[in-house]
Motif scaffolding. Structure first.
Motif, PDB file in Angstrom:
ATOM      1  N   THR A 148       9.823   3.116  -3.724  1.00 38.02           N
ATOM      2  CA  THR A 148      10.233   2.376  -5.174  1.00 38.02           C
ATOM      3  C   THR A 148       9.232   1.675  -6.227  1.00 38.02           C
ATOM      4  O   THR A 148       9.085   1.971  -6.973  1.00 38.02           O
ATOM      5  CB  THR A 148      12.071   1.356  -4.675  1.00 38.02           C
ATOM      6  OG1 THR A 148      12.647   2.620  -4.751  1.00 38.02           O
ATOM      7  CG2 THR A 148      11.953   1.649  -6.507  1.00 38.02           C
ATOM      8  N   TYR A 149       8.486   1.057  -4.843  1.00 41.02           N
ATOM      9  CA  TYR A 149       7.651  -0.230  -5.328  1.00 41.02           C
ATOM     10  C   TYR A 149       6.318  -0.156  -4.995  1.00 41.02           C
ATOM     11  O   TYR A 149       5.526  -1.005  -5.721  1.00 41.02           O
ATOM     12  CB  TYR A 149       7.765  -2.023  -4.534  1.00 41.02           C
ATOM     13  CG  TYR A 149       9.815  -2.120  -4.753  1.00 41.02           C
ATOM     14  CD1 TYR A 149       9.227  -2.811  -6.443  1.00 41.02           C
ATOM     15  CD2 TYR A 149      10.280  -1.809  -4.590  1.00 41.02           C
ATOM     16  CE1 TYR A 149      11.143  -2.984  -6.938  1.00 41.02           C
ATOM     17  CE2 TYR A 149      11.517  -2.116  -5.087  1.00 41.02           C
ATOM     18  CZ  TYR A 149      11.695  -2.713  -6.173  1.00 41.02           C
ATOM     19  OH  TYR A 149      13.021  -2.869  -6.456  1.00 41.02           O
ATOM     20  N   ARG A 150       5.947   1.048  -4.145  1.00 40.89           N
ATOM     21  CA  ARG A 150       4.882   1.516  -3.640  1.00 40.89           C
ATOM     22  C   ARG A 150       3.809   2.013  -5.071  1.00 40.89           C
ATOM     23  O   ARG A 150       4.723   2.559  -5.826  1.00 40.89           O
ATOM     24  CB  ARG A 150       4.573   2.710  -2.914  1.00 40.89           C
ATOM     25  CG  ARG A 150       3.121   2.524  -1.546  1.00 40.89           C
ATOM     26  CD  ARG A 150       3.417   3.609  -0.913  1.00 40.89           C
ATOM     27  NE  ARG A 150       4.137   2.869   0.017  1.00 40.89           N
ATOM     28  CZ  ARG A 150       5.432   4.034   0.754  1.00 40.89           C
ATOM     29  NH1 ARG A 150       5.323   5.072   0.171  1.00 40.89           N
ATOM     30  NH2 ARG A 150       5.914   3.386   1.904  1.00 40.89           N
ATOM     31  N   GLY A 151       2.906   1.096  -5.822  1.00 41.05           N
ATOM     32  CA  GLY A 151       2.388   1.674  -6.959  1.00 41.05           C
ATOM     33  C   GLY A 151       3.205   1.593  -8.350  1.00 41.05           C
ATOM     34  O   GLY A 151       2.173   2.307  -9.095  1.00 41.05           O
ATOM     35  N   ASN A 152       3.632   0.917  -8.045  1.00 38.70           N
ATOM     36  CA  ASN A 152       4.774   0.317  -9.101  1.00 38.70           C
ATOM     37  C   ASN A 152       5.001  -0.583  -9.287  1.00 38.70           C
ATOM     38  O   ASN A 152       6.047  -1.538  -9.874  1.00 38.70           O
ATOM     39  CB  ASN A 152       5.786   1.473  -9.190  1.00 38.70           C
ATOM     40  CG  ASN A 152       6.676   1.592 -10.397  1.00 38.70           C
ATOM     41  OD1 ASN A 152       5.906   1.625 -11.618  1.00 38.70           O
ATOM     42  ND2 ASN A 152       8.415   2.236 -10.058  1.00 38.70           N
ATOM     43  N   VAL A 153       4.659  -1.855  -9.339  1.00 37.28           N
ATOM     44  CA  VAL A 153       5.119  -3.465  -9.290  1.00 37.28           C
ATOM     45  C   VAL A 153       4.442  -3.772 -10.673  1.00 37.28           C
ATOM     46  O   VAL A 153       3.255  -3.461 -10.379  1.00 37.28           O
ATOM     47  CB  VAL A 153       4.179  -4.068  -8.343  1.00 37.28           C
ATOM     48  CG1 VAL A 153       4.776  -5.695  -8.252  1.00 37.28           C
ATOM     49  CG2 VAL A 153       5.150  -3.931  -7.200  1.00 37.28           C
ATOM     50  N   GLU A 154       4.748  -4.354 -11.773  1.00 39.12           N
ATOM     51  CA  GLU A 154       4.292  -4.672 -12.963  1.00 39.12           C
ATOM     52  C   GLU A 154       4.422  -6.455 -13.144  1.00 39.12           C
ATOM     53  O   GLU A 154       3.711  -7.166 -14.324  1.00 39.12           O
ATOM     54  CB  GLU A 154       4.769  -3.753 -13.842  1.00 39.12           C
ATOM     55  CG  GLU A 154       4.137  -2.174 -13.639  1.00 39.12           C
ATOM     56  CD  GLU A 154       4.926  -1.398 -15.273  1.00 39.12           C
ATOM     57  OE1 GLU A 154       5.511  -2.145 -16.023  1.00 39.12           O
ATOM     58  OE2 GLU A 154       4.258  -0.347 -14.675  1.00 39.12           O
ATOM     59  N   SER A 155       5.018  -6.636 -12.607  1.00 38.67           N
ATOM     60  CA  SER A 155       5.573  -8.714 -12.939  1.00 38.67           C
ATOM     61  C   SER A 155       6.513  -9.000 -11.385  1.00 38.67           C
ATOM     62  O   SER A 155       6.448  -8.571 -10.704  1.00 38.67           O
ATOM     63  CB  SER A 155       6.548  -8.433 -13.781  1.00 38.67           C
ATOM     64  OG  SER A 155       7.622  -7.959 -14.384  1.00 38.67           O
ATOM     65  N   LEU A 156       6.476 -10.112 -11.435  1.00 39.40           N
ATOM     66  CA  LEU A 156       6.018 -11.176 -10.693  1.00 39.40           C
ATOM     67  C   LEU A 156       6.377 -12.086 -11.109  1.00 39.40           C
ATOM     68  O   LEU A 156       6.070 -13.013 -11.974  1.00 39.40           O
ATOM     69  CB  LEU A 156       5.779 -11.015  -9.194  1.00 39.40           C
ATOM     70  CG  LEU A 156       4.493 -12.034  -9.497  1.00 39.40           C
ATOM     71  CD1 LEU A 156       4.440 -13.295  -9.166  1.00 39.40           C
ATOM     72  CD2 LEU A 156       3.278 -11.103  -7.965  1.00 39.40           C
TER      73      LEU A 156
END
Length: 156
Positions: A145-153
């Motif tokens: 779900t998150y691998r290669g798919n993080v856009e904000s933190l």
């Protein structure tokens, strides 16, 4: 404080732990705080009234959340001491494979080096989409779900 029962909290921890690889047993899903939805505001200029530690200096130190290019945390990383609603304007800073590459949608591993704040990653800009968190001093490889798919933190 939530009125949720202990079994409910255990169920939540199990479902979030399943979202990450072996190294993120301490992961915790946290709802986005109201201030995160409107931007990082004052958090981008100070941290608890002091200087910004080493925010975006290419050194992963205490008080920061670091996003790594690869799943083993052995390649280039980018370090964050403040909320960032849009990782498309950040690049991997440390030496190694991936240095200079845009961080958004390229991260495979995260490490929260902050001793007091939880860090939350989200699949869309402005702290939206699917979000999952890391309690203080935790980290691990992201699941699909998150691998290669993080856009904000953000930190909470």
């Amino acid at each position: 404080m939530s009125t949720e029962t202990k079994p409910g909290r255990r169920r939540l921890r199990r479902s979030v732990t399943a979202a990450f690889g072996i190294g993120a047993i301490a992961a915790l899903v946290l709802p986005a705080p109201a201030q995160a939805a409107t931007g990082a505001s004052a958090a981008n200029t100070t941290r608890a009234g002091s200087a910004l530690l080493g925010h975006q200096d290419g050194v992963c130190t205490g008080g920061e959340f670091c996003l790594y290019q690869n799943i083993l945390a052995t390649q280039s990383f980018s370090d964050f001491a403040v909320n960032d609603p849009n990782l498309f304007d950040n690049v991997y800073l440390s030496p190694g494979t991936g240095q200079g590459t845009v961080v958004a949608n390229n991260s495979r591993f995260g490490r929260n080096n902050d001793a007091t704040r939880s860090a939350v990653i989200c699949t869309d800009v402005n702290y939206t989409g699917s979000c999952a968190g890391f309690v203080p001093n935790s980290g691990g490889a992201f699941n699909v779900t998150y691998r290669g798919n993080v856009e904000s933190l953000y930190f909470s």
